[in-house]
Each structure stands twice: as structure tokens, then as C-alpha cells.
Design a protein around this motif. Structure first.
Motif, PDB file in Angstrom:
ATOM      1  N   PRO A  47      36.688  51.295  57.719  1.00  0.00           N
ATOM      2  CA  PRO A  47      36.034  52.477  58.281  1.00  0.00           C
ATOM      3  C   PRO A  47      36.594  52.923  59.627  1.00  0.00           C
ATOM      4  O   PRO A  47      36.545  54.117  59.943  1.00  0.00           O
ATOM      5  N   TYR A  48      37.135  51.964  60.403  1.00  0.00           N
ATOM      6  CA  TYR A  48      37.602  52.345  61.740  1.00  0.00           C
ATOM      7  C   TYR A  48      38.623  51.332  62.233  1.00  0.00           C
ATOM      8  O   TYR A  48      38.330  50.135  62.326  1.00  0.00           O
ATOM      9  N   LYS A  49      39.828  51.792  62.484  1.00  0.00           N
ATOM     10  CA  LYS A  49      40.909  50.977  63.025  1.00  0.00           C
ATOM     11  C   LYS A  49      41.045  49.659  62.266  1.00  0.00           C
ATOM     12  O   LYS A  49      41.280  49.662  61.068  1.00  0.00           O
ATOM     13  N   GLU A  50      40.867  48.501  62.942  1.00  0.00           N
ATOM     14  CA  GLU A  50      41.069  47.195  62.315  1.00  0.00           C
ATOM     15  C   GLU A  50      39.801  46.610  61.704  1.00  0.00           C
ATOM     16  O   GLU A  50      39.820  45.489  61.202  1.00  0.00           O
ATOM     17  N   PHE A  51      38.693  47.345  61.742  1.00  0.00           N
ATOM     18  CA  PHE A  51      37.465  46.862  61.125  1.00  0.00           C
ATOM     19  C   PHE A  51      37.554  47.038  59.603  1.00  0.00           C
ATOM     20  O   PHE A  51      38.105  48.023  59.112  1.00  0.00           O
ATOM     21  N   PHE A  52      36.992  46.071  58.860  1.00  0.00           N
ATOM     22  CA  PHE A  52      37.022  46.146  57.399  1.00  0.00           C
ATOM     23  C   PHE A  52      35.684  45.714  56.825  1.00  0.00           C
ATOM     24  O   PHE A  52      34.915  44.966  57.446  1.00  0.00           O
ATOM     25  N   LEU A  53      35.425  46.172  55.614  1.00  0.00           N
ATOM     26  CA  LEU A  53      34.189  45.846  54.903  1.00  0.00           C
ATOM     27  C   LEU A  53      34.491  45.780  53.416  1.00  0.00           C
ATOM     28  O   LEU A  53      35.147  46.676  52.865  1.00  0.00           O
ATOM     29  N   GLY A  54      34.040  44.722  52.770  1.00  0.00           N
ATOM     30  CA  GLY A  54      34.234  44.565  51.335  1.00  0.00           C
ATOM     31  C   GLY A  54      32.967  44.100  50.649  1.00  0.00           C
ATOM     32  O   GLY A  54      32.268  43.219  51.150  1.00  0.00           O
ATOM     33  N   VAL A  55      32.661  44.700  49.493  1.00  0.00           N
ATOM     34  CA  VAL A  55      31.488  44.338  48.705  1.00  0.00           C
ATOM     35  C   VAL A  55      31.929  44.162  47.259  1.00  0.00           C
ATOM     36  O   VAL A  55      32.689  44.987  46.724  1.00  0.00           O
ATOM     37  N   ALA A  56      31.478  43.087  46.622  1.00  0.00           N
ATOM     38  CA  ALA A  56      31.855  42.825  45.232  1.00  0.00           C
ATOM     39  C   ALA A  56      30.646  42.318  44.454  1.00  0.00           C
ATOM     40  O   ALA A  56      29.793  41.605  45.000  1.00  0.00           O
ATOM     41  N   HIS A  57      30.571  42.699  43.187  1.00  0.00           N
ATOM     42  CA  HIS A  57      29.509  42.223  42.301  1.00  0.00           C
ATOM     43  C   HIS A  57      30.146  41.613  41.060  1.00  0.00           C
ATOM     44  O   HIS A  57      31.029  42.209  40.433  1.00  0.00           O
ATOM     45  N   TYR A  58      29.700  40.400  40.706  1.00  0.00           N
ATOM     46  CA  TYR A  58      30.229  39.696  39.541  1.00  0.00           C
ATOM     47  C   TYR A  58      29.075  39.265  38.645  1.00  0.00           C
ATOM     48  O   TYR A  58      28.050  38.771  39.130  1.00  0.00           O
ATOM     49  N   SER A  59      29.276  39.449  37.361  1.00  0.00           N
ATOM     50  CA  SER A  59      28.264  39.063  36.376  1.00  0.00           C
ATOM     51  C   SER A  59      28.937  38.260  35.270  1.00  0.00           C
ATOM     52  O   SER A  59      29.974  38.683  34.725  1.00  0.00           O
ATOM     53  N   VAL A  60      28.384  37.094  34.953  1.00  0.00           N
ATOM     54  CA  VAL A  60      28.918  36.232  33.897  1.00  0.00           C
ATOM     55  C   VAL A  60      27.824  35.984  32.885  1.00  0.00           C
ATOM     56  O   VAL A  60      26.721  35.542  33.235  1.00  0.00           O
ATOM     57  N   ARG A  61      28.108  36.285  31.626  1.00  0.00           N
ATOM     58  CA  ARG A  61      27.150  36.075  30.538  1.00  0.00           C
ATOM     59  C   ARG A  61      27.859  35.352  29.401  1.00  0.00           C
ATOM     60  O   ARG A  61      28.054  35.904  28.318  1.00  0.00           O
ATOM     61  N   ASN A  62      28.255  34.113  29.689  1.00  0.00           N
ATOM     62  CA  ASN A  62      29.006  33.338  28.716  1.00  0.00           C
ATOM     63  C   ASN A  62      28.194  32.116  28.313  1.00  0.00           C
ATOM     64  O   ASN A  62      27.022  31.984  28.661  1.00  0.00           O
ATOM     65  N   THR A  63      28.812  31.169  27.607  1.00  0.00           N
ATOM     66  CA  THR A  63      28.108  29.964  27.195  1.00  0.00           C
ATOM     67  C   THR A  63      27.896  29.044  28.389  1.00  0.00           C
ATOM     68  O   THR A  63      28.624  29.101  29.385  1.00  0.00           O
ATOM     69  N   ALA A  64      26.914  28.169  28.306  1.00  0.00           N
ATOM     70  CA  ALA A  64      26.604  27.253  29.403  1.00  0.00           C
ATOM     71  C   ALA A  64      27.753  26.280  29.653  1.00  0.00           C
ATOM     72  O   ALA A  64      27.920  25.786  30.776  1.00  0.00           O
ATOM     73  N   ILE A  65      28.549  25.993  28.635  1.00  0.00           N
ATOM     74  CA  ILE A  65      29.675  25.077  28.806  1.00  0.00           C
ATOM     75  C   ILE A  65      30.743  25.698  29.699  1.00  0.00           C
ATOM     76  O   ILE A  65      31.297  25.042  30.583  1.00  0.00           O
ATOM     77  N   LEU A  66      31.013  26.974  29.496  1.00  0.00           N
ATOM     78  CA  LEU A  66      32.069  27.645  30.247  1.00  0.00           C
ATOM     79  C   LEU A  66      31.644  27.969  31.669  1.00  0.00           C
ATOM     80  O   LEU A  66      32.381  27.737  32.622  1.00  0.00           O
TER      81      LEU A  66
END
Length: 230
Positions: A154-173
Motif C-alpha cells: 500500500p505504501y513504499k516498503e510496507f506490505f500486507l498479505g492475506v490468504a485463505h486455505y480450505s482442505v476437504r480430504n480424507t483424514a489420512i491425508l
């Protein structure tokens, strides 16, 4: 010639790719000590095929061409689904043949086809970029993992990152998860001078923070020092 934010000129490219890999001579995989990526190498005979669409833009005021949107769809076919006997049934298997395609585990049994991987990256220029990817398991007919990441300066050397992860696999994996991760700070790890980074991960399904991290560093002309609390 659309003009506007997309640029004065737009070019669309479709890039098909087919790669065959054959590895032989890896013995006693179960006895390897996992130290780096080379220790996940196994015997394999596989075919990787993908289609990548690229959207290039250029402004008359700029000499360089920018890759505005990239969309890649890929999958692998395994001629040897046991990987020379290295694959263990009913267990989470992490091989180089899998991690080169997806960061999410997908092999708890022998299979000929990998998930279909879709990866979209958007770089409109300026201070923003985004990526959205998902793993679709054709045998089960459902999405097993997905991720969305947005980064900005947003400004000069300042940074911002947002990520969303969803896992819907088997319990083993992997256990079911619905996580958001964010980080913010000033500078970068190799930037000269003072740099600060703070990040955290929260799991909505388990309702707790997985981790928090704060790092402060100073880099000089020949060396640097960093202090981290995690």
C-alpha cells in the motif's frame, strides 16, 4: 486495442505442454531419512500434461510487456501407480512426483491419475497481485483443496498479505481445515536497514490460532542480525 487499465494492447496465448518423466534405480525408499526434497525421489514413469493461458498487456507509455493473467490447468498420469513399491496403502505418501504438482497431499492409495490442478494468477500492475488455485479429484468428483492469496504494497516498503486455505480430504491425508493466514510488515528479508514482519494463522474449524510470529532484523553492508519470537 481496449485501452484503460488493461493496457493499450492485449495478446492472448495458449500454451499446451506434455512432459514424460522416467526415474529408475531408487531402492529402499522406506529407509530414507527425510532431509530435503531429494529424499522424496522415487522410481516413476509418469506423464504430465497441462494447458496454460496467458494474457499479456502493454501500455504505449511502457516498453515492457506485463503478464496480466495466467491460468494453468495440469494433471499427471502414473504408468506405475506403486512407484516401484515405495507407495504405502492407507498412509499419507509424500513423493517428489506429487509435490511438484501440488502442495496438498493426495495419495493414500495407488492411483493412475492425479487431481486436476487449476492455478490462476492475476497481476494488474501497481501494488496488488492475487492467486487462486484448487485441486479437483476426478475419481471422487469433488474439490479436495483450495487456496486464495492476495498481496499488496500500500505504501513504499510496507506490505500486507492475506490468504485463505480450505482442505476437504480424507483424514489420512490431512485433517479438514478452514484457515486464514495474514502477514504484514516493512521491508524484506534481504533489504538493507531495518525490517519488520508479523504473521499469524487462524483455523476457523478448530477455532484457535495455529501460530504467531514476529521478526525484527537489521541488514548492513556485509552482515545482518535478526531476532524472532514465534
Amino acid at each position: 486495442t481496449p485501452g484503460g487499465r488493461l493496457g493499450d494492447r492485449i495478446k492472448h496465448v495458449i500454451e499446451p505442454r506434455i512432459v514424460y518423466r522416467y526415474v529408475n534405480g531408487v531402492r529402499d525408499f522406506a529407509r530414507f531419512i527425510r532431509f530435503d526434497a531429494l529424499d522424496t525421489l522415487t522410481d516413476t514413469s509418469e506423464l504430465e500434461y497441462s494447458f496454460t493461458q496467458r494474457l499479456f498487456t502493454r501500455l504505449h507509455s511502457e516498453d515492457s510487456v506485463r503478464e496480466w493473467v495466467t491460468w494453468k490447468v495440469a494433471q499427471k498420469y502414473y504408468f506405475d501407480p506403486t512407484f516401484g513399491g515405495a507407495l504405502a496403502e492407507a498412509r499419507r505418501n509424500v513423493f517428489a512426483s506429487f509435490t511438484s504438482l501440488s502442495a496438498f497431499s493426495f495419495a493414500d492409495r495407488a492411483k493412475r491419475f492425479s487431481p486436476v490442478i487449476s492455478d490462476i494468477r492475476i497481476n494488474p500492475g501497481g501494488r496488488f497481485d492475487a492467486e487462486y488455485r484448487l485441486d479437483f479429484e476426478p475419481r471422487e468428483g469433488r474439490v479436495t483443496a483450495s487456496g486464495l492469496a492476495v498481496n499488496s504494497r500500500p505504501y513504499k516498503e510496507f506490505f500486507l498479505g492475506v490468504a485463505h486455505y480450505s482442505v476437504r480430504n480424507t483424514a489420512i491425508l490431512a485433517p479438514f481445515s478452514n484457515q486464514i493466514r495474514f502477514q504484514t510488515g516493512y521491508g524484506s528479508i534481504n533489504r538493507r536497514g531495518w525490517n519488520v514482519l508479523w504473521g499469524a494463522s487462524y483455523d476457523f474449524r478448530q477455532k484457535f490460532f495455529q501460530n504467531n510470529a514476529l521478526q525484527v532484523s537489521y541488514n548492513g553492508a556485509c552482515c545482518g542480525i535478526a531476532v524472532e519470537f514465534r
